[in-house]
Design a protein around this motif. Structure first.
Motif, short mmCIF file in Angstrom:
data_model
loop_
_atom_site.label_atom_id
_atom_site.label_comp_id
_atom_site.label_asym_id
_atom_site.label_seq_id
_atom_site.Cartn_x
_atom_site.Cartn_y
_atom_site.Cartn_z
N PRO A 53 34.03 38.47 40.70
CA PRO A 53 34.12 36.96 41.15
C PRO A 53 35.34 36.35 40.42
O PRO A 53 35.69 35.31 40.40
N LEU A 54 35.79 37.09 39.28
CA LEU A 54 36.44 36.37 38.07
C LEU A 54 37.80 35.92 38.67
O LEU A 54 38.26 34.70 38.25
N PRO A 55 38.85 36.67 39.28
CA PRO A 55 39.80 36.23 39.98
C PRO A 55 39.85 34.69 40.70
O PRO A 55 40.37 34.02 40.20
N LEU A 56 38.91 34.66 41.55
CA LEU A 56 38.66 33.56 42.11
C LEU A 56 38.13 32.40 41.35
O LEU A 56 38.52 31.01 41.47
N ALA A 57 37.32 32.82 40.59
CA ALA A 57 36.75 31.78 39.49
C ALA A 57 37.90 31.11 38.48
O ALA A 57 38.28 30.03 38.27
N LEU A 58 38.69 32.10 37.95
CA LEU A 58 39.83 31.51 37.15
C LEU A 58 40.87 30.70 37.89
O LEU A 58 41.39 29.68 37.41
N ARG A 63 43.39 25.28 39.05
CA ARG A 63 43.50 24.39 40.19
C ARG A 63 42.69 23.20 39.86
O ARG A 63 43.41 22.16 40.23
N ARG A 64 41.62 23.07 39.48
CA ARG A 64 40.75 21.94 39.11
C ARG A 64 41.40 21.34 38.10
O ARG A 64 41.44 20.21 38.08
#
Length: 278
Positions: A53-58, A63-64
Motif C-alpha cells: 500500500p505504500l506507493p498510494l499512501a505516499l 497530494r493532501r
C-alpha cells in the motif's frame, strides 16, 4: 528440507532437467527444514503489508499536503492525515505479529497433515492458477457467511466495529481489524489449501498476493464493491463478499454504490466513523 544432496540427484528424482525456477528453489531450500520454510509466512506477510500500500499512501499524503485532488480514491473527498496512516499501520502490524504470527508458527502440523509439500517438481503455472481459483471461491463463500455473522449485533459491537472505523478505507486499512476477526477470517483462507493441497510456494502466493488480478474475472466485486459496504457504515447489511458478488446476488444482499443516496451518513473528512453508526 529437500532429500537431495546435489542438483544431479534432484534432476534424477524428477526425471528431467530442472527449470530455472526449480533450480533456484533447490539452491534456496535444499538445506532449510520445512518448518522454517513455512515460518517464512510471517516476515513475508509483514513485508507485503508494509510495501504494497505504500506507493498510494505516499501519493495521497503528498497530494493532501499540496491540496491537490485525489482521482485514484473511490471517496476523493476523504483525506486521511498522516496520523491515521501511522495508527492504522502500527495497530495492524502489532496484531499480525502478536496474534497471526504465533498462530502461523503453531499451525505447521495442520499444514503437514493436509499435504502441503515443499519438494520438487514445482507446480506449473496452470496448476497454480487452478488451485488459486479454487481457493478464491472457497474463501469467498465461507468469508461471506462469516462476514454476515460479524454484522450481527453482538459480534459487531465486540469485534467487527474495529474494521469499520475507516468509513473510507485505504490500503493499510484492508486487514485493520480486531485480533479475533483476523484469526477467524484465517479459517476460510486456509480452507481452500486444506481441500486442494498445494506446494509451499503456492501458499506463499495465496496468502501474500499484493495485487488482485480477479478484477478481470466475471462476477468480481472487489474494492469499489466493498467500499460501499464501508461507506454505509456499521448498519450495512449488503455487499458482504470479499472477492466475487455471486453470494450477495444469491442471498439478496447485493447493492450498488449508487443506491447509497442522501440518507447515508458519511464519516468525517478524515474517513472515520462517528462511533455510533459503526
Amino acid at each position: 528440507m529437500l532429500p537431495y544432496a546435489t542438483a544431479a540427484e534432484a534432476e534424477a528424482a524428477v526425471g528431467r532437467g530442472m527449470t530455472w525456477a526449480e533450480a533456484a528453489w533447490f539452491r534456496y531450500s535444499a538445506s532449510i527444514p520445512d518448518y522454517c520454510l513455512y515460518c517464512h509466512n510471517v516476515p513475508i506477510l509483514l513485508l507485503v503489508y508494509t510495501l504494497a500500500p505504500l506507493p498510494l499512501a505516499l501519493l495521497e499524503l503528498r497530494r493532501r499536503r499540496r491540496h491537490l485532488p485525489l482521482p485514484h480514491k473511490l471517496q476523493p473527498g476523504v483525506r486521511h492525515p498522516p496520523a491515521a496512516f501511522l495508527r492504522c499501520y502500527a495497530a495492524t502490524a502489532r496484531v499480525l505479529l502478536l496474534a497471526v504470527g504465533p498462530v502461523q508458527l503453531a499451525s505447521y502440523p495442520a499444514v503437514r497433515a493436509v499435504g502441503i509439500r515443499t519438494g520438487l517438481p514445482l507446480p506449473s503455472a496452470g496448476e497454480t492458477a487452478a488451485q488459486v481459483a479454487v481457493y478464491l471461491l472457497v474463501e469467498d463463500y465461507l468469508g461471506y457467511w462469516i462476514h454476515r455473522l460479524l454484522h450481527t449485533p453482538w459480534a459487531y459491537h465486540h469485534i467487527h466495529r474495529v474494521h469499520h472505523e475507516f468509513t473510507a478505507p485505504m490500503g493499510y486499512a484492508a486487514p485493520y481489524a480486531h485480533w479475533a476477526e483476523i484469526l477467524i477470517l484465517g479459517f476460510p483462507a486456509f480452507a481452500g489449501p486444506a481441500i486442494v493441497p498445494c506446494h509451499m510456494t503456492t501458499i506463499w502466493l495465496w496468502f501474500k498476493l499484493p495485487f488482485d488480478p480477479t478484477k478481470y474475472i466475471p462476477l468480481y466485486g472487489g474494492v469499489e464493491y466493498h467500499d460501499y459496504h464501508h461507506f454505509v457504515g456499521g448498519h450495512s447489511q449488503s455487499n458482504f463478499s470479499s472477492v466475487f458478488t455471486f453470494c450477495d446476488y444469491i442471498y439478496g444482499t447485493d447493492r450498488l454504490k449508487e443506491m447509497a443516496g442522501n440518507h447515508v451518513e458519511k464519516g468525517d473528512e478524515n474517513g472515520f466513523g462517528n462511533g455510533k453508526q459503526d
